[in-house]
Write a protein that holds these residues in place. Structure first.
Motif, PDB file in Angstrom:
ATOM      1  N   ILE A 208     -36.440 -21.719-111.472  1.00  0.00           N
ATOM      2  CA  ILE A 208     -35.203 -22.181-110.839  1.00  0.00           C
ATOM      3  C   ILE A 208     -35.346 -23.622-110.363  1.00  0.00           C
ATOM      4  O   ILE A 208     -34.426 -24.436-110.521  1.00  0.00           O
ATOM      5  CB  ILE A 208     -34.840 -21.268-109.654  1.00  0.00           C
ATOM      6  N   LYS A 209     -36.486 -23.944-109.802  1.00  0.00           N
ATOM      7  CA  LYS A 209     -36.706 -25.293-109.271  1.00  0.00           C
ATOM      8  C   LYS A 209     -36.696 -26.345-110.372  1.00  0.00           C
ATOM      9  O   LYS A 209     -36.421 -27.522-110.124  1.00  0.00           O
ATOM     10  CB  LYS A 209     -38.029 -25.351-108.502  1.00  0.00           C
ATOM     11  N   LYS A 210     -36.983 -25.913-111.596  1.00  0.00           N
ATOM     12  CA  LYS A 210     -36.978 -26.843-112.724  1.00  0.00           C
ATOM     13  C   LYS A 210     -35.574 -27.057-113.284  1.00  0.00           C
ATOM     14  O   LYS A 210     -35.353 -27.991-114.061  1.00  0.00           O
ATOM     15  CB  LYS A 210     -37.889 -26.327-113.843  1.00  0.00           C
ATOM     16  N   MET A 211     -34.642 -26.207-112.908  1.00  0.00           N
ATOM     17  CA  MET A 211     -33.275 -26.336-113.401  1.00  0.00           C
ATOM     18  C   MET A 211     -32.603 -27.562-112.799  1.00  0.00           C
ATOM     19  O   MET A 211     -32.857 -27.924-111.650  1.00  0.00           O
ATOM     20  CB  MET A 211     -32.442 -25.085-113.042  1.00  0.00           C
ATOM     21  N   LYS A 212     -31.747 -28.187-113.583  1.00  0.00           N
ATOM     22  CA  LYS A 212     -31.003 -29.342-113.086  1.00  0.00           C
ATOM     23  C   LYS A 212     -29.892 -28.869-112.168  1.00  0.00           C
ATOM     24  O   LYS A 212     -29.054 -28.050-112.530  1.00  0.00           O
ATOM     25  CB  LYS A 212     -30.409 -30.135-114.251  1.00  0.00           C
ATOM     26  N   LEU A 213     -29.898 -29.389-110.945  1.00  0.00           N
ATOM     27  CA  LEU A 213     -28.895 -28.996-109.959  1.00  0.00           C
ATOM     28  C   LEU A 213     -27.949 -30.159-109.702  1.00  0.00           C
ATOM     29  O   LEU A 213     -28.333 -31.177-109.135  1.00  0.00           O
ATOM     30  CB  LEU A 213     -29.567 -28.589-108.642  1.00  0.00           C
ATOM     31  N   ASN A 214     -26.729 -29.998-110.143  1.00  0.00           N
ATOM     32  CA  ASN A 214     -25.705 -31.009-109.899  1.00  0.00           C
ATOM     33  C   ASN A 214     -24.849 -30.542-108.728  1.00  0.00           C
ATOM     34  O   ASN A 214     -23.763 -30.005-108.902  1.00  0.00           O
ATOM     35  CB  ASN A 214     -24.847 -31.228-111.139  1.00  0.00           C
ATOM     36  N   ALA A 215     -25.384 -30.760-107.527  1.00  0.00           N
ATOM     37  CA  ALA A 215     -24.717 -30.219-106.339  1.00  0.00           C
ATOM     38  C   ALA A 215     -23.805 -31.228-105.652  1.00  0.00           C
ATOM     39  O   ALA A 215     -23.126 -30.889-104.690  1.00  0.00           O
ATOM     40  CB  ALA A 215     -25.762 -29.727-105.337  1.00  0.00           C
ATOM     41  N   GLU A 216     -23.792 -32.461-106.136  1.00  0.00           N
ATOM     42  CA  GLU A 216     -22.970 -33.467-105.461  1.00  0.00           C
ATOM     43  C   GLU A 216     -21.484 -33.202-105.736  1.00  0.00           C
ATOM     44  O   GLU A 216     -21.031 -33.230-106.871  1.00  0.00           O
ATOM     45  CB  GLU A 216     -23.339 -34.869-105.960  1.00  0.00           C
ATOM     46  N   PRO A 217     -20.727 -32.924-104.708  1.00  0.00           N
ATOM     47  CA  PRO A 217     -19.318 -32.554-104.894  1.00  0.00           C
ATOM     48  C   PRO A 217     -18.408 -33.763-104.963  1.00  0.00           C
ATOM     49  O   PRO A 217     -18.828 -34.904-104.741  1.00  0.00           O
ATOM     50  CB  PRO A 217     -19.028 -31.753-103.620  1.00  0.00           C
ATOM     51  N   GLU A 218     -17.141 -33.505-105.263  1.00  0.00           N
ATOM     52  CA  GLU A 218     -16.152 -34.556-105.173  1.00  0.00           C
ATOM     53  C   GLU A 218     -16.032 -34.982-103.707  1.00  0.00           C
ATOM     54  O   GLU A 218     -16.166 -34.147-102.802  1.00  0.00           O
ATOM     55  CB  GLU A 218     -14.795 -34.040-105.660  1.00  0.00           C
ATOM     56  N   PRO A 219     -15.806 -36.266-103.441  1.00  0.00           N
ATOM     57  CA  PRO A 219     -15.732 -36.746-102.053  1.00  0.00           C
ATOM     58  C   PRO A 219     -14.742 -35.971-101.192  1.00  0.00           C
ATOM     59  O   PRO A 219     -15.007 -35.707-100.023  1.00  0.00           O
ATOM     60  CB  PRO A 219     -15.304 -38.206-102.221  1.00  0.00           C
ATOM     61  N   PHE A 220     -13.596 -35.592-101.780  1.00  0.00           N
ATOM     62  CA  PHE A 220     -12.600 -34.863-100.997  1.00  0.00           C
ATOM     63  C   PHE A 220     -13.160 -33.521-100.515  1.00  0.00           C
ATOM     64  O   PHE A 220     -13.019 -33.163 -99.351  1.00  0.00           O
ATOM     65  CB  PHE A 220     -11.331 -34.631-101.824  1.00  0.00           C
ATOM     66  N   PHE A 221     -13.813 -32.783-101.429  1.00  0.00           N
ATOM     67  CA  PHE A 221     -14.322 -31.470-101.052  1.00  0.00           C
ATOM     68  C   PHE A 221     -15.516 -31.584-100.109  1.00  0.00           C
ATOM     69  O   PHE A 221     -15.715 -30.721 -99.250  1.00  0.00           O
ATOM     70  CB  PHE A 221     -14.697 -30.665-102.297  1.00  0.00           C
ATOM     71  N   LYS A 222     -16.292 -32.632-100.268  1.00  0.00           N
ATOM     72  CA  LYS A 222     -17.412 -32.841 -99.344  1.00  0.00           C
ATOM     73  C   LYS A 222     -16.886 -33.076 -97.929  1.00  0.00           C
ATOM     74  O   LYS A 222     -17.416 -32.527 -96.953  1.00  0.00           O
ATOM     75  CB  LYS A 222     -18.265 -34.034 -99.793  1.00  0.00           C
TER      76      LYS A 222
END
Length: 396
Positions: A208-222
């Motif tokens: 799991i740690k090797k998986m690419k994590l694209n967690a950065e959200p759209e600014p509005f939702f953040k």
């Protein structure tokens, strides 16, 4: 009109709305009296809520004390545990509004756990006794105690929710059925065999740690998530979100119709991202027992990367939000329904969803209580063992 009558009415009136709006005017209407009449008994709302907490502690302790005493004297640990779990389940089955009160004030940590334990001890109910009883036969991990109470709370809450009314008392048969189901789940979890979950957790977590994590959200939702994390979903406003993102409130309405739309889209979007990441993890193994752990750990990794979402999820874990259904019905809320969990693979869709939500409820509980990643990894393994085997997975 007595103080007790006012307190009982307050549990009903405010419990119906999950304590979202707690006004003395509502309470006065329920009792058919004027608002000033309430002030003759309680000087303000805070005095009333304090009295409600005292009433809850007293009533709860009185109801379960006899069974706690039996549990302490029981020769068999399982019998003692059953006494305690059955007694607490029975109390909340008969007192739905007390359950809501505890959800809002205890699980949401408005009432400090140590204070609660001490106040119950003063009433001759020692919650620490459960750990003492468990340690007679099982490894008494503090996380395990938390998972037991979280399981009891989740399934009892789910049961009351699916009944769709709290005004009609449950029958004795209904109470017996739900109590037995809770005890069975705590005893054996999903009912796996111990041999089927003997995994190399380090290797699975590394995948799991090797998986690419694209967690950065759209600014509005953040911005929405950060505002919800700070104020809670009930108190958050469009103004708070606009300020965080540097827009005027009118500009924000160009993106969201209203607050309900804003919150609905936040949680729908985040659930979709969480599930997509979890499914990547699940697909790393063909072994369904491993898939279950990979899914749980994937969700944990995602939520660790988005602390504001974790806090927002913790808010909704103990709150009732009426956000309506998304406009486009897509299957984004499926967590482990697609995993061929052996003990429930032939169960109805509702049961699979209930199990998924139970796991998520407990996972969020663990992640918010244990913020350190090192501690969390151990706790997630304990959670997995409890989900699959129940107490049976912790025998000495």
């Amino acid at each position: 009109m007595t103080k007790k009558e006012i307190i009982d009415a307050a549990f009903r009136v405010w419990g119906r709305n999950f304590y979202r709006k707690t006004s003395l005017s509502q309470l006065a209407r329920e009792l058919g009296v004027s608002k000033p009449a309430l002030y003759r008994h309680f000087e303000n709302k805070q005095a009333l809520t304090t009295a409600m907490a005292e009433h809850f502690m007293e009533d709860f302790a009185d109801s379960i004390k006899a069974d706690f005493d039996k549990a302490l004297k029981a020769k068999d640990a399982d019998e003692g545990i059953s006494f305690i779990i059955s007694s607490i389940s029975d109390y909340f089955a008969r007192n739905a509004y007390a359950l809501i009160f505890s959800l809002i004030n205890i699980y949401a940590r408005n009432l400090d756990k140590n204070t609660i334990v001490q106040r119950l001890k003063e009433r001759n109910v020692d919650l620490d006794a459960l750990q003492i009883i468990i340690m007679k036969k099982y490894a008494g991990n503090p996380v395990l105690i938390r998972l037991i109470f979280a399981t009891l709370t989740f399934f009892m809450s789910h049961y009351h929710k699916t009944r769709k009314t709290m005004e009609t008392p449950l029958t004795e048969e209904e109470i017996k059925s739900i109590t037995m189901n809770i005890c069975k789940t705590i005893e054996s979890g999903l009912g796996y065999s111990a041999g089927s979950i003997m995994h190399n957790f380090d290797e699975l977590e590394l995948l799991i740690k090797k998986m690419k994590l694209n967690a950065e959200p759209e600014p509005f939702f953040k911005a929405v998530a950060e505002a919800v994390a700070e104020a809670g979903p009930w108190e958050v406003s469009m103004e708070m979100v606009a300020k965080k993102i540097g827009l005027s409130k009118s500009s924000l309405y160009g993106h969201f119709k209203n607050k309900k739309d804003m919150l609905r889209r936040l949680f729908v979007t985040e659930f979709k991202r969480i599930i997509e990441f979890a499914r990547q993890g699940i697909n790393l193994s063909a072994n369904t027992a491993e898939q279950l752990y990979l899914g749980i750990f994937s969700i944990a990794v995602y939520l660790r990367s988005r602390p504001e979402i974790l806090i927002a999820m913790d808010w909704i874990r103990t709150r009732k939000l009426e956000l309506g259904k998304p406009e486009n019905q897509v299957e984004i809320f499926r967590l482990f329904e697609d995993v061929d969990i052996e003990p429930i693979k032939n169960s109805a869709e509702d049961e699979k969803q209930r199990i998924s939500h139970w796991i998520l409820f407990m996972l969020i509980n663990i992640l918010t209580i244990h913020p350190k990643k090192e501690t969390q990894s151990d706790c997630i393994r304990v959670l997995y063992k409890f989900v699959t085997l129940g107490l049976g997975g912790f025998k000495k």
